[in-house]
Design a protein around this motif. Sequence first.
Motif, mmCIF file in Angstrom:
data_model
loop_
_atom_site.group_PDB
_atom_site.id
_atom_site.type_symbol
_atom_site.label_atom_id
_atom_site.label_comp_id
_atom_site.label_asym_id
_atom_site.label_seq_id
_atom_site.Cartn_x
_atom_site.Cartn_y
_atom_site.Cartn_z
ATOM 1 N N ALA A 260 -60.037 27.228 -24.563
ATOM 2 C CA ALA A 260 -59.137 28.501 -24.379
ATOM 3 C C ALA A 260 -57.907 27.876 -23.330
ATOM 4 N N ALA B 200 -54.533 27.497 -21.259
ATOM 5 C CA ALA B 200 -53.840 28.282 -20.385
ATOM 6 C C ALA B 200 -52.685 27.549 -19.606
ATOM 7 N N VAL C 21 -58.837 30.570 -17.957
ATOM 8 C CA VAL C 21 -58.219 31.844 -17.823
ATOM 9 C C VAL C 21 -56.693 31.635 -17.676
ATOM 10 N N SER C 22 -55.959 32.606 -17.878
ATOM 11 C CA SER C 22 -54.661 32.215 -17.715
ATOM 12 C C SER C 22 -53.953 33.569 -16.481
ATOM 13 N N SER C 23 -54.888 34.442 -16.325
ATOM 14 C CA SER C 23 -54.341 35.203 -15.229
ATOM 15 C C SER C 23 -55.668 35.664 -14.262
ATOM 16 N N ALA D 246 -56.527 38.635 -13.787
ATOM 17 C CA ALA D 246 -56.975 39.715 -14.457
ATOM 18 C C ALA D 246 -58.335 39.360 -15.517
ATOM 19 N N GLU D 247 -58.081 38.150 -15.815
ATOM 20 C CA GLU D 247 -58.919 37.683 -16.888
ATOM 21 C C GLU D 247 -60.256 37.047 -16.424
ATOM 22 N N GLU E 213 -63.906 37.303 -14.725
ATOM 23 C CA GLU E 213 -64.831 38.576 -14.660
ATOM 24 C C GLU E 213 -66.206 37.732 -14.242
ATOM 25 N N HIS F 238 -67.943 34.482 -15.375
ATOM 26 C CA HIS F 238 -67.473 33.398 -15.016
ATOM 27 C C HIS F 238 -68.261 32.721 -13.563
#
Length: 427
Positions: free
Chosen positions: A83, A85, A397-399, A401-402, A404, A407
Amino acid sequence: MVQRQLPNPVEIFELMKFKAPELDGTKRRLEGALTISDLRTIAKRRTPKAAFDYTDGAAEGELSLARARQAFEDVEFHPGILAPAPDLDTSTTVLGGSSALPFGIAPTGFTRLMHTEGEVAGAGAAAAAGIPFTLSTLGTTSIEDVKATTLREPQGPTPGRNWFQLYVMRDREISYGLARRAAEAGFDTLMFTVDTPVAGARLRDKRNGFSIPPQLTLGTIVNAIPRPWWWIDFLTTPKLEFASLSTTGGTVGELLDAAMDPTISYEDLAVIREIWPGKLIVKGVQTVDDAVRLKDTHGVDGVVLSNHGGRQLDRAPIPFHLLPHVRRAVGDDFTVMVDTGIMNGADIVASVALGADFALIGRAYLYGLMAGGRRGVDRTIAILRSEIERTMRLLGVSSLAELEPRHVTQLTRMVPVDPAAAELAAR
């Protein structure tokens, strides 16, 4: 068999590449600091014991602080794989405004004690980084001067913001006047602090004979001998005093007990809500029920889960452990912040993953300040930014907001004897 040969002088000279020596001692020290712990080491070496211990210490046995720190160290991350980023976004929106990073500078009292640049260094560094700076009621720089510092600073990726932390005084008009001044100066958020009806027992301060302003005694003089730069700064700059209060002289506990009112109540909160035109946050929340009550019936915009950096009630709840329970109880449309024990950008990432909208740093900022003034605060922010970015990339994660709850796992070394009773107490 490995073949041996005589060393080739040309190859040896290629390896002999020396960096030019850095003659700026502060720059050299700060560049060598790779973690907040490194900044703390420098700060301890360069600051008199009483001033350092005031910053570093906590109440009584300092269990609350140790447990809060341990809670972050006991985080287990669960990274996603494959994933990438490459384009990272660490910015967020909090309390109606933007911040380039998911943390701001917490309110700290007596800040010019740690370094003569004090709140000016903190506010300037925060503005340059595009994050909020919170001024304490017990600050040593005025509301107006902090605002002027923020406006003078070349703005970072997002505009600099100022928040004001308010204690309720025995003389209520003092508190009301400070709130009005902060509003007139353009501060956009008021942080109403509720965990200090009386001062906690800060034993390091008592053992050091620490007072405001510092007193020259045989012990302080001996301790100053290897730290002449601190005393030169202290004795050649404006007198160390509260910018918003006229009462000085005595130990920190004596000053707090003389100024604060142990009868603070929800009625005081209602008055401040009427006075304050901006966002209103309650700092020092330590139970789920109090967070829900503040949201549902008292018209506040959010809470800071905090035990005052472990400086008030020892053995208080761990804010980071409380965080997911509060988030579930108040829902997603209410601002929840967290502080106490944050010493790494990964701590901030874990907090966001478990539901925090924002985090506040106190000691981490002050270690940088003691280590190098404004440049030390810049270094604190740079270290935390780098750790946040690296942790996010390694999690995939890129932001923000991602992030959670999936994690993060909160590992624990402290299990209640009766889990049902512990859940009831938290409520």
